[in-house]
Design a protein around this motif. Structure first.
Motif, short mmCIF file in Angstrom:
data_model
loop_
_atom_site.label_atom_id
_atom_site.label_comp_id
_atom_site.label_asym_id
_atom_site.label_seq_id
_atom_site.Cartn_x
_atom_site.Cartn_y
_atom_site.Cartn_z
N ALA A 178 41.17 35.53 33.91
CA ALA A 178 40.00 35.82 34.75
C ALA A 178 38.92 36.45 33.88
CB ALA A 178 40.38 36.75 35.89
N THR A 179 37.80 35.75 33.71
CA THR A 179 36.73 36.25 32.85
C THR A 179 36.08 37.50 33.46
OG1 THR A 179 36.32 34.01 32.07
CG2 THR A 179 34.59 35.64 31.68
N VAL A 233 35.14 40.89 31.47
CA VAL A 233 34.96 42.24 31.99
C VAL A 233 35.90 42.44 33.18
CG1 VAL A 233 33.36 43.86 33.05
CG2 VAL A 233 32.54 42.30 31.27
N GLY A 234 36.63 43.54 33.17
CA GLY A 234 37.51 43.89 34.27
C GLY A 234 37.23 45.28 34.79
N THR A 235 37.32 45.44 36.12
CA THR A 235 37.17 46.75 36.74
C THR A 235 38.30 46.95 37.73
OG1 THR A 235 34.75 46.67 36.56
CG2 THR A 235 35.68 48.24 38.12
N ILE A 236 39.05 48.02 37.55
CA ILE A 236 40.11 48.41 38.48
C ILE A 236 39.70 49.76 39.03
CG2 ILE A 236 42.57 48.90 38.76
CD1 ILE A 236 43.06 47.22 36.23
N ALA A 237 39.34 49.81 40.32
CA ALA A 237 38.74 51.02 40.87
C ALA A 237 39.07 51.13 42.35
CB ALA A 237 37.22 51.00 40.66
N GLY A 238 38.65 52.25 42.94
CA GLY A 238 38.86 52.46 44.37
C GLY A 238 40.02 53.40 44.64
N ALA A 239 40.01 53.98 45.85
CA ALA A 239 40.99 55.01 46.21
C ALA A 239 42.31 54.45 46.72
CB ALA A 239 40.37 55.93 47.26
N SER A 240 42.41 53.14 46.90
CA SER A 240 43.64 52.55 47.44
C SER A 240 44.68 52.29 46.36
CB SER A 240 43.31 51.22 48.13
OG SER A 240 42.43 51.42 49.22
N VAL A 241 45.94 52.17 46.78
CA VAL A 241 47.05 51.91 45.87
C VAL A 241 46.91 50.52 45.26
CG1 VAL A 241 49.55 51.63 45.71
CG2 VAL A 241 48.60 53.44 47.13
N LYS A 242 47.17 50.44 43.98
CA LYS A 242 47.19 49.15 43.25
C LYS A 242 48.48 49.13 42.44
CE LYS A 242 43.18 50.50 41.93
NZ LYS A 242 42.80 51.33 43.09
N THR A 243 49.27 48.07 42.61
CA THR A 243 50.59 48.04 41.98
C THR A 243 50.79 46.80 41.12
OG1 THR A 243 51.61 46.93 43.89
CG2 THR A 243 51.63 49.34 43.89
N LEU A 244 51.63 46.98 40.09
CA LEU A 244 52.12 45.88 39.26
C LEU A 244 53.62 45.81 39.46
CD1 LEU A 244 50.23 46.82 35.96
CD2 LEU A 244 49.68 44.89 37.46
N TRP A 251 47.82 34.86 46.93
CA TRP A 251 47.43 33.73 46.07
C TRP A 251 48.59 33.50 45.12
CZ3 TRP A 251 43.24 33.59 41.70
CH2 TRP A 251 42.98 32.26 41.36
N ASN A 252 49.28 32.39 45.33
CA ASN A 252 50.52 32.09 44.60
C ASN A 252 50.24 30.99 43.59
OD1 ASN A 252 53.20 31.84 43.81
ND2 ASN A 252 53.74 30.53 45.54
N LEU A 253 50.25 31.34 42.31
CA LEU A 253 49.93 30.38 41.25
C LEU A 253 51.21 29.66 40.82
CD1 LEU A 253 47.55 32.58 39.04
CD2 LEU A 253 47.03 31.23 41.09
N LEU A 254 51.29 28.39 41.15
CA LEU A 254 52.44 27.57 40.77
C LEU A 254 52.27 27.01 39.36
CD1 LEU A 254 52.98 25.72 44.16
CD2 LEU A 254 54.08 27.82 43.35
N VAL A 255 51.07 27.09 38.82
CA VAL A 255 50.76 26.68 37.45
C VAL A 255 49.82 27.72 36.85
CG1 VAL A 255 51.06 24.20 37.86
CG2 VAL A 255 48.82 25.27 38.21
N PRO A 256 49.75 27.85 35.52
CA PRO A 256 48.77 28.76 34.92
C PRO A 256 47.35 28.32 35.27
CG PRO A 256 50.44 28.11 33.31
CD PRO A 256 50.63 27.22 34.50
N CYS A 257 46.46 29.30 35.50
CA CYS A 257 45.12 29.00 35.97
C CYS A 257 44.08 29.84 35.24
CB CYS A 257 45.00 29.29 37.47
SG CYS A 257 45.99 28.19 38.52
N THR A 258 42.83 29.37 35.31
CA THR A 258 41.69 30.08 34.76
C THR A 258 40.60 30.14 35.82
OG1 THR A 258 42.18 29.32 32.51
CG2 THR A 258 39.95 30.11 32.93
N ALA A 259 40.00 31.31 35.98
CA ALA A 259 38.90 31.48 36.94
C ALA A 259 37.79 32.30 36.29
CB ALA A 259 39.38 32.17 38.21
N SER A 260 36.55 31.92 36.54
CA SER A 260 35.43 32.70 36.02
C SER A 260 35.38 34.08 36.67
CB SER A 260 34.11 31.97 36.26
OG SER A 260 34.07 30.76 35.54
N GLY A 261 35.67 34.14 37.99
CA GLY A 261 35.64 35.41 38.70
C GLY A 261 36.76 35.52 39.71
N TYR A 262 37.38 36.69 39.77
CA TYR A 262 38.43 36.95 40.75
C TYR A 262 38.20 38.35 41.32
CZ TYR A 262 43.17 37.61 42.70
OH TYR A 262 44.24 37.86 43.52
N ASN A 263 37.86 38.41 42.61
CA ASN A 263 37.66 39.67 43.32
C ASN A 263 38.84 39.91 44.25
OD1 ASN A 263 35.11 40.21 42.20
ND2 ASN A 263 34.08 38.95 43.74
N LEU A 264 39.67 40.89 43.95
CA LEU A 264 40.84 41.22 44.75
C LEU A 264 40.60 42.57 45.41
CD1 LEU A 264 43.77 40.68 45.67
CD2 LEU A 264 44.54 41.71 43.52
#
Length: 244
Positions: free
Chosen positions: A139-140, A165-176, A114-127
């Protein structure tokens, strides 16, 4: 109206009304353009799949009242319309290039970019896998279990706003990370409530995690340098708790 109709390696230019009343309307490796004066309309039970090595320009009016019925599976799709009415978009592969800050309530992503070419707002984002890159996203409700958040320019961030509210969880790799390789790693700013559990985070090129809300780390998670560029920065101006 169409039912289980397939465009395959075609130039498809919609200048009128393209209606799918049931089944699946599929564009495979097409150059599909929904003209600014046209309409792409799905019923609540119909699905539109954009797949293959296609190039899709989504303008005009797009109606899809069903949940996860507008699906991006492969290719490059450019979402430019502000007249988009659907409860969710579903990204399963390829590239979804966001050209407008008009985002639907829910973005569900299990692969692709998901490539954001402009700043965006979303009520929910599930990655649940795949990649977010580009400009800042507010992302709310943010849920992240695998994949990557990457920056293309200084200041690119993911923001959980006040009350969010944000949740970062799970056994898989998550990178910044950072595509410029200039220590502008994508940042996370938490103004709401954020929980980091299980595997934790890997950071490339100096990503900044700024907690100005409530941050809870659960089950001995870690924020770790991935070894390229500057190590991650953790800046706390809120409340941080580590629990087991």
């Amino acid at each position: 109206a169409v039912t289980n109709f397939h465009f395959n390696n075609d130039y498809v230019i919609n200048l009128g009304s393209l209606l799918a009343q049931s089944g699946t309307l599929t564009f495979t490796s097409c150059a599909f353009t929904n003209h600014p004066s046209s309409q792409l309309s799905l019923s609540a039970t119909a699905t539109c799949d954009l797949t293959g090595n296609g190039l899709n320009e989504l303008n005009g009016q797009i109606l899809s009242p069903g949940y996860n019925r507008l699906r991006f599976l492969a290719g490059n799709s450019y979402l430019a319309t502000t007249n988009l009415q659907t409860p969710s978009l579903y990204l399963l592969g390829g590239y979804l290039h966001q050209r407008t800050n008009h985002v639907v309530s829910q973005i569900n992503q299990s692969a692709g970019t998901w490539n954001l070419l402009v700043p965006c707002t979303a009520s929910g984002y599930n990655l649940t896998n795949g990649e977010l890159r580009g400009r800042t996203l507010i992302a709310t409700n943010f849920y992240w279990t695998a994949g990557a958040l990457n920056a293309d320019a200084p200041g690119d961030s993911l923001i959980i706003p006040t009350g969010g509210v944000g949740t970062i969880a799970g056994a898989s790799v998550k990178t910044l990370g950072d595509y410029t390789a200039a220590n502008n790693g994508r940042s996370i700013t938490n103004l709401g409530t954020l929980t980091l559990a299980d595997y934790g985070l890997l950071g490339y090129y100096g990503p900044r995690i700024h907690n100005a809300g409530t941050f809870t780390a659960v089950n001995a998670t870690a924020i770790t340098s991935a070894g390229a560029g500057l190590s991650p920065f953790f800046i706390n101006t809120g409340t941080f708790s580590a629990v087991t």
